[in-house]
Design a protein around this motif. Structure first.
Motif, PDB file in Angstrom:
ATOM      1  N   ALA A 304       0.710  -1.025   0.170  1.00  0.00           N
ATOM      2  CA  ALA A 304       0.346   0.034   0.206  1.00  0.00           C
ATOM      3  C   ALA A 304       1.176   1.086  -0.233  1.00  0.00           C
ATOM      4  N   THR A 308       1.147   3.609  -3.246  1.00  0.00           N
ATOM      5  CA  THR A 308       0.543   5.169  -3.474  1.00  0.00           C
ATOM      6  C   THR A 308       1.889   5.577  -3.541  1.00  0.00           C
ATOM      7  N   ILE A 377      -5.550   2.783  -6.326  1.00  0.00           N
ATOM      8  CA  ILE A 377      -5.691   4.181  -5.701  1.00  0.00           C
ATOM      9  C   ILE A 377      -5.622   4.509  -6.748  1.00  0.00           C
ATOM     10  N   LEU A 408      -7.107  12.179  -1.916  1.00  0.00           N
ATOM     11  CA  LEU A 408      -7.148  11.042  -0.936  1.00  0.00           C
ATOM     12  C   LEU A 408      -7.934  10.424  -0.394  1.00  0.00           C
ATOM     13  N   VAL A 412     -10.264   7.118  -1.671  1.00  0.00           N
ATOM     14  CA  VAL A 412      -9.687   6.007  -0.412  1.00  0.00           C
ATOM     15  C   VAL A 412     -11.382   5.386  -0.203  1.00  0.00           C
ATOM     16  N   LEU A 419      -9.460  -2.250  -3.101  1.00  0.00           N
ATOM     17  CA  LEU A 419      -8.209  -2.493  -1.530  1.00  0.00           C
ATOM     18  C   LEU A 419      -8.344  -4.397  -0.824  1.00  0.00           C
TER      19      LEU A 419
END
Length: 488
Positions: A304, A308, A377, A408, A412, A419
């Protein structure tokens, strides 16, 4: 694995061996007196032995004084060699087809796994003198033994043998008209024979005898199979004259004959020891579950973070950063995780880093997961309207602040389901690292299959554990999604 893939793997081993010589890992200078492998063992004070502990009674896992140990007459010999050499011993368990790669790259000092000499293997490693000779047999289902007596009886039928083994080569050369298939694990071969999916399996008689003692559903066919004329030997790095001479002397004085026969009898007695299945093997499943979860957590968290960073690089206006991210993502997504695991495990050794199997597996899974997380992402960032960024900038936030505090957090929420799916996938993909000896759940299942001679029950227990892990995770992610939805 077909013959072409086998040839490719052997070619890769030869190339790796050549590279090792170029970087100075092996040397032919003063070969009679110089032996870097032996010098390394002496300096370390430990002999690292590679094996594939699914080949009872040669090598297998068993509980000794409440602790899991790799045992078998091969392993008793390995411990005897270490003792005579005056060093400690460390045994590395991995897939049989990974063993030659491990010894050529220096991950292990020698391979003891009932391995026989072939011209292809002799190009990349040195071999000791023969310490044990065994004949090959065809193990079949007992109900079919009377109908499978000759090579002609197997015409049009499937026959299995262990991948990268001499039994596979013998089966290909002998069983004309049969469809010969290579499998990694002997336990997998036995399962397919027991279920009638294949007609028979080519295996050495000592291992076949253990199956006959453990189960009444197997029998040895009368079909004639060529013997392992070369016999079992120990594989060592090229140009290891001192180590080879010492090992050969130990084999002659302390192994061949009565000692080895006694170790063989002890191994078979240990296999036949009666004990409840769950009392004997529950700790294997617990240990495997712990390793699986550990790999998944590391893989997802590290993936992650790197994912990112890659996503931000890919959405950047800087051409170089965008190009690096694109190349990385395309390469990782375009190659199998198994290959990436091997690259990390063996490749790090070529640059002088002796990375443990668990670390190599965790790194490979993290790097793999990062590529997929990056795309998840990036899609989340692109799903946020540009007006959000423009509004944040109009309020005085910098571009970085707008991304961190406005874009962000909203992204998310949108990508949480994706995810979550990636986390579930990583849990299941952890089984791939079993090929380099990481004791995750699938690896432990293979160990239980090999020792218990119960091929199906361990699979069902493992399937239940995987389902429980993924089901609980899915429910937790659903709760997180609902809470985030309420905060909108």
């Amino acid at each position: 694995m077909n013959k072409k893939i086998g040839t490719l793997m052997m070619t890769l081993l030869i190339v790796m061996s050549t590279l090792m010589s170029l970087v100075g890992i092996s040397s032919t200078t003063n070969a009679a007196t110089t032996d870097k492998t032996w010098a390394k063992i002496q300096k370390r004070g430990t002999l690292i032995v590679g094996t594939s502990a699914d080949y009872a009674p040669y090598e297998f896992h068993s509980k000794v004084n409440g602790q899991d140990e790799i045992v078998g007459f091969d392993m008793t010999m390995a411990r005897t060699i270490a003792k005579k050499l005056g060093v400690k011993i460390k045994i590395e368990d991995m897939s049989f087809d990974a063993l030659l790669g491990a010894v050529t790259t220096g991950k292990v000092d020698m391979v003891i796994a009932g391995m026989t000499v072939t011209p292809e293997r002799a190009k990349v490693v040195d071999f000791s003198n023969v310490y044990f000779k065994d004949k090959n047999v065809m193990l079949v289902k007992k109900t079919n033994v009377n109908s499978l007596k000759t090579v002609a009886d197997f015409k049009g039928k499937k026959v299995v043998a262990q991948m990268a083994s001499t039994q596979y080569d013998i089966a290909k050369a002998t069983m004309k008209g049969a469809n010969v298939i290579a499998l990694k694990k002997v336990t997998d071969q036995a399962t397919q024979v027991a279920q009638g999916k294949v007609a028979g399996m080519v295996v050495v008689s000592t291992t076949a005898d253990t199956y006959l003692q453990q189960s009444s559903q197997f029998a040895v066919s009368k079909v004639k199979m060529p013997s392992n004329s070369n016999g079992s030997t120990i594989a060592m790095p090229k140009n290891s004259p001192v180590l080879k001479a010492k090992v050969n002397q130990i084999i002659k004085n302390d192994v061949v004959g009565a000692p080895l026969q006694g170790w063989k009898s002890d191994a078979i007695a240990l296999l036949n020891k009666k004990e409840s299945f769950f009392d004997k093997y529950w700790s294997y499943f617990v240990k495997g579950t712990g390793y699986t979860l550990g790999l998944a957590v590391i893989g997802v968290l590290a993936g992650a973070i790197l994912g990112t960073l890659l996503a931000l690089m890919k959405t950047s206006n800087v051409w170089v950063l965008k190009a690096i991210a694109n190349v990385y993502i395309e390469f990782v997504r375009g190659t199998p995780l198994l290959i990436q695991v091997f690259i990390v495990f063996f490749g790090t050794q070529l640059i002088g880093l002796n990375v443990a199997g668990f670390v190599a597996g965790a790194v490979a899974m993290s790097l793999n997961s990062a590529a997929y997380v990056a795309e998840i992402i990036r899609s989340g960032i692109n799903s946020i309207a540009k007006g959000q960024t423009e509004a944040a900038r109009s309020l005085g936030l910098s571009k970085k602040q707008a991304m961190r505090y406005v874009v962000l957090p909203q992204a998310v929420k949108n990508i949480l389901p994706a995810l979550g799916n990636e986390f579930v996938t990583v849990i299941k993909e952890g089984s791939v690292v079993s090929v380099i000896g990481v004791g995750e759940l699938t690896f432990q299942t293979s160990l239980v299959q090999g020792v218990s001679f119960k091929p199906f029950l361990p699979l069902m227990i493992t399937a239940l554990i995987y389902f429980t892990l993924t089901f609980v995770l899915s429910r937790l992610l659903n709760l997180a999604e609902k809470k985030l939805a309420k905060s909108n």
